[in-house]
Scaffold this motif. Structure first.
Motif: not given
Length: 177
Positions: A38-52, A54-63, A137-141
């Motif tokens: 385990e690493l020290a605390p830090a801001p972090a991102v998970c890159l989740v891949s499926k069929d080449n 990337l998992l991404v999200l959209q929030y209600e107030d933005s496209d 919204n949650i999609e793979y792009v």
């Protein structure tokens, strides 16, 4: 007889009340690839891949597209921050693996794996009712088909692409089970 009936009524009411609630499920235990420290605390991102893609999200107030990201928490490792960000936004319980890159703002980008059969087979993800209420919204792009304008300004697209390429290399070099 009356005592049994009261007990049955109580149990039935308890099941109906708790079984139909929209309470947020408890956070799953942080899942880190066993061979990693385990690493020290830090801001972090998970890159989740499926069929080449990337998992991404959209929030209600933005496209704009976002990647599941968490702010540094004093009480948890960078990997657990990344794990929690995916869980709270998508409901996916991933395994956090290798650190791919650290961005200029100290955000740690990790490879994260879908480890169960069901998650790997899902084509279109729906936002769980209990997930972050701002997610619409949650999609793979394909991160190479989108431009910086498709992502929130806070995302360093070149770093994401670099990390994605590195992640795909490690995925293709894994020995088959």
């Amino acid at each position: 007889m009356l005592q049994n009936r009261s007990l049955i009524t109580l149990l039935f009411n308890l099941i109906v009340i708790t079984g139909c609630s929209k309470e947020i499920p408890a956070n799953p235990a942080c899942r880190i690839k066993p061979s990693l420290n385990e690493l020290a605390p830090a801001p972090a991102v998970c890159l989740v891949s499926k069929d080449n893609k990337l998992l991404v999200l959209q929030y209600e107030d933005s496209d704009d597209w976002y990647i599941p990201q968490g702010k540094a928490q004093k009480s948890q490792s960078a990997q657990c921050t990344a794990h929690q960000a995916v869980w709270k936004n998508t409901g996916l319980n991933v395994e956090v693996a290798e650190l791919l890159v650290i961005a200029s703002d100290n955000t740690h980008y990790f490879t994260c794996h879908l480890t169960d059969e069901l998650s790997q087979q899902i084509e279109r993800l729906s936002v769980p009712e209990w997930a972050n209420i701002k997610v619409k919204n949650i999609e793979y792009v394909d991160p190479f088909e989108l431009t910086k304008n498709n992502f929130t300004a806070a995302i360093e697209l070149p770093k994401i692409r670099e990390a994605f390429i590195e992640m795909e290399k490690t995925e293709t070099s894994k020995p088959e089970n």
